[in-house]
Design a protein around this motif. Structure first.
Motif, PDB file in Angstrom:
ATOM      1  N   VAL A 110       4.299  10.199   1.364  1.00 10.72           N
ATOM      2  CA  VAL A 110       4.054   9.118   2.317  1.00 10.72           C
ATOM      3  C   VAL A 110       2.563   8.809   2.291  1.00 10.72           C
ATOM      4  CG1 VAL A 110       5.984   9.842   3.772  1.00 10.72           C
ATOM      5  CG2 VAL A 110       3.684  10.616   4.328  1.00 10.72           C
ATOM      6  N   PHE A 111       2.255   7.551   2.502  1.00  8.94           N
ATOM      7  CA  PHE A 111       0.874   7.085   2.441  1.00  8.94           C
ATOM      8  C   PHE A 111       0.501   6.488   3.791  1.00  8.94           C
ATOM      9  CE2 PHE A 111       2.828   6.952  -1.689  1.00  8.94           C
ATOM     10  CZ  PHE A 111       1.882   7.500  -2.535  1.00  8.94           C
ATOM     11  N   ILE A 112      -0.659   6.862   4.285  1.00  9.85           N
ATOM     12  CA  ILE A 112      -1.125   6.399   5.588  1.00  9.85           C
ATOM     13  C   ILE A 112      -2.606   6.037   5.491  1.00  9.85           C
ATOM     14  CG2 ILE A 112       0.538   7.717   6.974  1.00  9.85           C
ATOM     15  CD1 ILE A 112      -1.531   9.886   7.296  1.00  9.85           C
ATOM     16  N   ARG A 113      -3.087   5.345   6.510  1.00 13.25           N
ATOM     17  CA  ARG A 113      -4.507   4.989   6.574  1.00 13.25           C
ATOM     18  C   ARG A 113      -5.071   5.535   7.876  1.00 13.25           C
ATOM     19  NH1 ARG A 113      -7.793   1.603   3.855  1.00 13.25           N
ATOM     20  NH2 ARG A 113      -9.541   0.653   4.956  1.00 13.25           N
ATOM     21  N   ARG A 114      -6.036   6.411   7.754  1.00 11.48           N
ATOM     22  CA  ARG A 114      -6.651   7.027   8.931  1.00 11.48           C
ATOM     23  C   ARG A 114      -8.164   6.989   8.795  1.00 11.48           C
ATOM     24  NH1 ARG A 114      -3.190  12.549  10.301  1.00 11.48           N
ATOM     25  NH2 ARG A 114      -1.442  11.526  11.360  1.00 11.48           N
ATOM     26  N   GLY A 115      -8.800   6.572   9.866  1.00 12.94           N
ATOM     27  CA  GLY A 115     -10.258   6.523   9.844  1.00 12.94           C
ATOM     28  C   GLY A 115     -10.816   5.651   8.741  1.00 12.94           C
ATOM     29  N   GLY A 116     -10.083   4.575   8.396  1.00 14.82           N
ATOM     30  CA  GLY A 116     -10.532   3.665   7.348  1.00 14.82           C
ATOM     31  C   GLY A 116     -10.318   4.179   5.951  1.00 14.82           C
ATOM     32  N   LYS A 117      -9.626   5.314   5.802  1.00 15.31           N
ATOM     33  CA  LYS A 117      -9.391   5.882   4.477  1.00 15.31           C
ATOM     34  C   LYS A 117      -7.895   6.033   4.210  1.00 15.31           C
ATOM     35  CE  LYS A 117     -13.713   8.537   4.284  1.00 15.31           C
ATOM     36  NZ  LYS A 117     -14.315   9.892   4.128  1.00 15.31           N
ATOM     37  N   ASP A 118      -7.503   5.747   2.962  1.00 14.08           N
ATOM     38  CA  ASP A 118      -6.108   5.922   2.561  1.00 14.08           C
ATOM     39  C   ASP A 118      -5.841   7.398   2.271  1.00 14.08           C
ATOM     40  OD1 ASP A 118      -6.055   3.223   2.722  1.00 14.08           O
ATOM     41  OD2 ASP A 118      -5.935   2.837   0.569  1.00 14.08           O
ATOM     42  N   ILE A 169       6.154  -6.370   0.871  1.00 11.14           N
ATOM     43  CA  ILE A 169       5.557  -6.606  -0.456  1.00 11.14           C
ATOM     44  C   ILE A 169       4.763  -5.394  -0.939  1.00 11.14           C
ATOM     45  CG2 ILE A 169       4.630  -8.453  -1.892  1.00 11.14           C
ATOM     46  CD1 ILE A 169       4.470 -10.227   0.509  1.00 11.14           C
ATOM     47  N   GLY A 170       4.977  -4.253  -0.313  1.00 10.97           N
ATOM     48  CA  GLY A 170       4.448  -2.985  -0.822  1.00 10.97           C
ATOM     49  C   GLY A 170       2.968  -2.945  -1.082  1.00 10.97           C
ATOM     50  N   MET A 171       2.601  -2.637  -2.326  1.00 14.86           N
ATOM     51  CA  MET A 171       1.215  -2.370  -2.689  1.00 14.86           C
ATOM     52  C   MET A 171       0.331  -3.615  -2.650  1.00 14.86           C
ATOM     53  SD  MET A 171       1.882   0.292  -5.844  1.00 14.86           S
ATOM     54  CE  MET A 171       0.262   1.015  -5.877  1.00 14.86           C
ATOM     55  N   VAL A 172       0.943  -4.794  -2.618  1.00 16.63           N
ATOM     56  CA  VAL A 172       0.166  -6.033  -2.658  1.00 16.63           C
ATOM     57  C   VAL A 172      -0.740  -6.161  -1.434  1.00 16.63           C
ATOM     58  CG1 VAL A 172       0.305  -8.548  -2.670  1.00 16.63           C
ATOM     59  CG2 VAL A 172       1.916  -7.204  -4.033  1.00 16.63           C
ATOM     60  N   LEU A 173      -0.222  -5.801  -0.259  1.00 17.90           N
ATOM     61  CA  LEU A 173      -0.986  -5.955   0.987  1.00 17.90           C
ATOM     62  C   LEU A 173      -1.710  -4.686   1.413  1.00 17.90           C
ATOM     63  CD1 LEU A 173       1.545  -8.089   3.080  1.00 17.90           C
ATOM     64  CD2 LEU A 173      -0.327  -8.867   1.629  1.00 17.90           C
ATOM     65  N   GLY A 174      -1.512  -3.586   0.693  1.00 16.31           N
ATOM     66  CA  GLY A 174      -2.196  -2.351   1.023  1.00 16.31           C
ATOM     67  C   GLY A 174      -1.623  -1.663   2.250  1.00 16.31           C
ATOM     68  N   LEU A 175      -2.342  -0.677   2.753  1.00 16.14           N
ATOM     69  CA  LEU A 175      -1.871   0.141   3.871  1.00 16.14           C
ATOM     70  C   LEU A 175      -2.214  -0.496   5.219  1.00 16.14           C
ATOM     71  CD1 LEU A 175      -2.620   3.736   2.546  1.00 16.14           C
ATOM     72  CD2 LEU A 175      -0.390   2.684   2.940  1.00 16.14           C
ATOM     73  N   PHE A 176      -1.730  -1.703   5.412  1.00 15.68           N
ATOM     74  CA  PHE A 176      -1.945  -2.420   6.661  1.00 15.68           C
ATOM     75  C   PHE A 176      -0.590  -2.907   7.157  1.00 15.68           C
ATOM     76  CE2 PHE A 176      -5.873  -2.722   4.239  1.00 15.68           C
ATOM     77  CZ  PHE A 176      -6.827  -2.340   5.172  1.00 15.68           C
ATOM     78  N   PRO A 177       0.017  -2.186   8.095  1.00 14.20           N
ATOM     79  CA  PRO A 177       1.356  -2.544   8.555  1.00 14.20           C
ATOM     80  C   PRO A 177       1.404  -3.921   9.207  1.00 14.20           C
ATOM     81  CG  PRO A 177       0.393  -0.874   9.978  1.00 14.20           C
ATOM     82  CD  PRO A 177      -0.515  -1.004   8.803  1.00 14.20           C
TER      83      PRO A 177
END
Length: 281
Positions: A110-118, A169-177
């Motif tokens: 699983v991939f998440i974004r915390r503290g501005g880091k992936d 669209i998965g990886m296209v928009l990055g880790l921004f829900p």
């Protein structure tokens, strides 16, 4: 016509006019109250949703695979969300159906974004329900995410407003829900009709024999939204899991010509599946 008749007509007309004015005044009050209540409800829903999104976003993740020797190392497949004590993640069974390349150490993650880091956390599948298109993953080590609360899907009614958050669209928009919202436009059996019998397959025949109800939404989901939680905008309680979108023509055109019809699996089936992983918590 005599003077007395004229007076009677004039008097009756004035009484009728005053009565209408009173009725119109009452009607105006009713309309004002009705629209006041509707506007208040709409305002309440719109006011509560931003706070709900902020609260639940940390527990919504990208589900995919990780392979250190691959470029890119992370492959996004769908959306998931944390439940239980935060060490379990729910997604669709079809999201994790891909066979892993274990020879090259490919693993679920699983991939998440915390503290501005992936960030990436490896996971393993601990339960699956292909019939209801659900899967539960266990995060490795002591990893924990803020879990979402499960609601009561039996109380969902047609016309009610809900929201879902995920990674279209998965990886296209990055880790921004991204969040969408819409009403439950129908509660319908999970069996899409076909015109010709040759279009039927074994899986579809099984669903026709034992159909179960799902939520049809008038909100648009996209590839990558599979596994997104469908939740109450006010409480954030999950009532369903997004599992597919109706495609009008071809899968390739789902982005340019979305149908605006999305389906979600009621959370009652997730509760049943969770009973199989009690030992994993």
């Amino acid at each position: 016509m005599g003077e007395n008749d004229k007076l009677d007509i004039e008097w009756n007309w004035r009484i009728d006019l005053n009565s209408r004015r009173r009725n119109y005044g009452f009607f105006g009050v009713v309309v004002a109250v009705f629209f006041g209540v509707m506007c208040s409800a709409s305002s309440f829903a719109s006011d509560s949703l931003p706070a709900t999104i902020e609260r639940i976003k940390p527990g919504i993740v990208v589900v995919g695979t990780f392979q250190r020797t691959r470029s890119p190392r992370g492959l996004f497949l769908g959306t998931g969300f944390a439940i239980g004590d935060g060490s379990l993640v729910v997604t669709n069974a079809h999201v994790v159906a891909k066979q892993l390349d274990e020879g090259h150490l490919e693993s679920l993650a699983v991939f998440i974004r915390r503290g501005g880091k992936d960030q990436m956390v490896q996971a393993r599948q601990v339960a699956t329900d292909p019939e209801h298109d659900l899967a539960i993953l266990k995060l490795s080590g002591n990893a924990r995410l803020p879990p979402m609360r499960l609601g009561d899907s039996s109380k969902v009614k047609e016309g009610e407003l809900y929201a879902f958050t995920g990674y279209p669209i998965g990886m296209v928009l990055g880790l921004f829900p991204v969040t969408h919202r819409g009403i439950v436009s129908a509660i319908t059996p999970m069996a899409i009709p076909v015109i010709q019998s040759r279009q039927l397959n074994t899986k579809m025949l099984k669903r026709l024999r034992n159909p179960y109800d799902v939520f049809q939404l008038d909100a648009t989901a996209y590839p990558g939204n599979s596994g997104s939680p469908l939740y109450d905008p006010e409480s954030g309680e999950v009532v369903g899991i997004i599992n597919k979108v109706f495609v009008k023509e071809s899968k390739e055109q789902v982005l340019s010509q979305p149908s605006g019809i999305t389906y979600a699996i009621p959370v009652v089936y997730l509760r049943q599946l969770m009973g199989k992983v009690k030992g994993e918590r």
